[in-house]
Write an enzyme that holds these catalytic residues in place. Structure first.
Site, mmCIF file in Angstrom:
data_model
loop_
_atom_site.group_PDB
_atom_site.id
_atom_site.type_symbol
_atom_site.label_atom_id
_atom_site.label_comp_id
_atom_site.label_asym_id
_atom_site.label_seq_id
_atom_site.Cartn_x
_atom_site.Cartn_y
_atom_site.Cartn_z
ATOM 1 N N ASN A 10 -10.013 -18.096 -49.873
ATOM 2 C CA ASN A 10 -10.292 -19.473 -49.453
ATOM 3 C C ASN A 10 -9.641 -19.685 -48.086
ATOM 4 O O ASN A 10 -8.433 -19.840 -47.983
ATOM 5 C CB ASN A 10 -9.719 -20.443 -50.491
ATOM 6 C CG ASN A 10 -9.826 -21.897 -50.053
ATOM 7 O OD1 ASN A 10 -10.517 -22.209 -49.078
ATOM 8 N ND2 ASN A 10 -9.151 -22.776 -50.764
ATOM 9 N N LYS A 12 -9.816 -22.159 -46.192
ATOM 10 C CA LYS A 12 -9.500 -23.556 -45.904
ATOM 11 C C LYS A 12 -10.033 -23.917 -44.501
ATOM 12 O O LYS A 12 -11.057 -23.349 -44.096
ATOM 13 C CB LYS A 12 -7.993 -23.807 -46.074
ATOM 14 C CG LYS A 12 -7.519 -23.294 -47.457
ATOM 15 C CD LYS A 12 -6.183 -23.772 -47.899
ATOM 16 C CE LYS A 12 -5.903 -23.225 -49.304
ATOM 17 N NZ LYS A 12 -4.629 -23.651 -49.865
ATOM 18 N N HIS A 100 -10.765 -28.347 -55.678
ATOM 19 C CA HIS A 100 -9.501 -27.814 -55.170
ATOM 20 C C HIS A 100 -8.473 -28.945 -55.079
ATOM 21 O O HIS A 100 -8.832 -30.089 -54.758
ATOM 22 C CB HIS A 100 -9.722 -27.179 -53.798
ATOM 23 C CG HIS A 100 -8.536 -26.374 -53.340
ATOM 24 N ND1 HIS A 100 -7.430 -26.965 -52.800
ATOM 25 C CD2 HIS A 100 -8.284 -25.053 -53.397
ATOM 26 C CE1 HIS A 100 -6.537 -26.020 -52.528
ATOM 27 N NE2 HIS A 100 -7.033 -24.858 -52.877
ATOM 28 N N GLU A 102 -6.469 -29.735 -52.903
ATOM 29 C CA GLU A 102 -6.445 -30.426 -51.607
ATOM 30 C C GLU A 102 -7.565 -31.468 -51.522
ATOM 31 O O GLU A 102 -7.404 -32.518 -50.897
ATOM 32 C CB GLU A 102 -6.539 -29.391 -50.475
ATOM 33 C CG GLU A 102 -5.210 -28.641 -50.321
ATOM 34 C CD GLU A 102 -5.333 -27.211 -49.819
ATOM 35 O OE1 GLU A 102 -6.366 -26.836 -49.250
ATOM 36 O OE2 GLU A 102 -4.359 -26.453 -50.032
ATOM 37 N N GLU A 172 -4.550 -23.137 -60.362
ATOM 38 C CA GLU A 172 -3.696 -23.214 -59.186
ATOM 39 C C GLU A 172 -2.647 -24.303 -59.385
ATOM 40 O O GLU A 172 -2.924 -25.491 -59.155
ATOM 41 C CB GLU A 172 -4.535 -23.565 -57.956
ATOM 42 C CG GLU A 172 -5.603 -22.544 -57.649
ATOM 43 C CD GLU A 172 -5.973 -22.549 -56.172
ATOM 44 O OE1 GLU A 172 -5.952 -21.453 -55.592
ATOM 45 O OE2 GLU A 172 -6.227 -23.618 -55.595
ATOM 46 N N GLY A 178 0.560 -22.605 -51.059
ATOM 47 C CA GLY A 178 1.053 -22.606 -49.686
ATOM 48 C C GLY A 178 2.559 -22.785 -49.573
ATOM 49 O O GLY A 178 3.083 -23.032 -48.491
ATOM 50 N N SER A 218 0.049 -18.858 -53.520
ATOM 51 C CA SER A 218 0.948 -17.904 -52.862
ATOM 52 C C SER A 218 0.756 -16.459 -53.326
ATOM 53 O O SER A 218 1.708 -15.703 -53.436
ATOM 54 C CB SER A 218 2.410 -18.341 -53.037
ATOM 55 O OG SER A 218 2.616 -19.619 -52.443
HETATM 56 O O1 G3H Z 1 -7.277 -21.763 -52.792
HETATM 57 C C1 G3H Z 1 -6.230 -21.164 -52.561
HETATM 58 C C2 G3H Z 1 -4.967 -21.747 -52.924
HETATM 59 O O2 G3H Z 1 -4.906 -23.081 -52.554
HETATM 60 C C3 G3H Z 1 -3.761 -20.933 -52.637
HETATM 61 O O3 G3H Z 1 -3.339 -21.029 -51.317
HETATM 62 O O4 G3H Z 1 -2.517 -18.697 -51.214
HETATM 63 O O5 G3H Z 1 -2.051 -20.283 -49.355
HETATM 64 O O6 G3H Z 1 -0.911 -20.548 -51.570
HETATM 65 P P1 G3H Z 1 -2.136 -20.096 -50.818
#
Ligand code: G3H
Length: 255
Positions: A10, A12, A100, A102, A172, A178, A218
């Protein structure tokens, strides 16, 4: 037989379409073809990159697949700024993330909207990667399993079993996204198993056994191995680490 693991990157809101082409090329170069037999690899770029990524994947016959990060619950019409499932299907999207954290937090998406988006995706033949997971206070109160399984059940309302069986669900925990703070493999297994149980309660064991449940939060090359070794964890939804081609390829090779 074991479910084929899925590693989905992803991106983002990162990479313009030129950067996207470079990143996909680097991933393809870094991950030898033989790995695609044991792991499915997906990239989920921003909308503006999808056509370019599709053209590259098709033209070079790359073995990875692509998808999107969101879709409108509607098919067309006066919805300024939105992108429909029909449009994404036309661009060859295999997957779309829905719900998600977010989107839930920043855009105020609730379970009812997430449910509409799941139904819009399956209507257009796109597999939703349904994202669920608890914020930190919910985890601290010991309510994480109830919270997460409730999100799953709400998102799957009026979704028929023929669509449920192809579904992907990503657990998640919000506190692990993150932050560099990864859930332990046992924590991931606990909730992923409960998610499968919730799917089983609604659709039966056979369908639940085919649903892929991913962990996200993460995930890096150094921790993916122990997480996907858990029996109910069928891969990972990767954010930050999916933007580094070598790290992402390594992570896919380990999964
Ligand atoms: O969609 C992915 C997640 O939000 C994980 O993000 O790997 O940067 O913690 P991350």
């Amino acid at each position: 037989p074991r479910r084929k693991p899925l590693i989905a990157g992803n991106w983002k809101m990162n990479c313009n379409h030129l950067e996207a082409l470079a990143l996909v090329q680097k991933i393809a170069f870094a991950l030898p073809e033989k790995y695609y037999d044991k792991v499915e690899v997906a990239v989920l770029p921003p909308f503006t990159d999808i056509r370019s990524v599709q053209t590259l994947i098709d033209g070079d016959k790359l073995k990875l697949v692509h998808g999107a990060q969101d879709l409108s619950p509607h098919d067309s019409g006066a919805y300024t700024g939105d992108v429909s499932g029909a449009m994404l299907a036309k661009l060859g999207c295999t997957y779309v993330t829905v719900g998600h954290s977010e989107r839930r937090e920043i855009h105020g998406e609730d379970d009812a909207l997430v449910n509409k988006k799941v139904r819009a995706a399956v209507k257009h033949g796109i597999v939703p990667i349904l994202c669920v997971g608890e914020p930190l206070p919910v985890r601290e109160a010991g309510e994480h399993v109830a919270h997460t399984t409730r999100q799953v059940t709400a998102a799957l309302e009026k979704v028929e079993s023929q669509h449920a069986q192809t579904l992907v669900i990503a657990y998640e925990p919000v506190w692990a996204i993150g932050t560099g703070r990864v859930a332990s493999a046992a924590d991931a297994q606990e909730v992923c198993a409960a998610i499968r149980q919730a799917v089983s309660a609604k659709y039966g064991e056979a369908i639940a056994a085919g649903v892929r449940v991913l962990y996200g939060g993460s995930v890096k090359a150094k921790n993916v191995g122990e997480i996907v070794a858990e029996s109910d964890v069928d891969g990972a939804l990767v954010g930050g680490a999916s933007l580094d081609a070598d790290e992402f390829a390594q992570l896919c090779a380990i999964a």
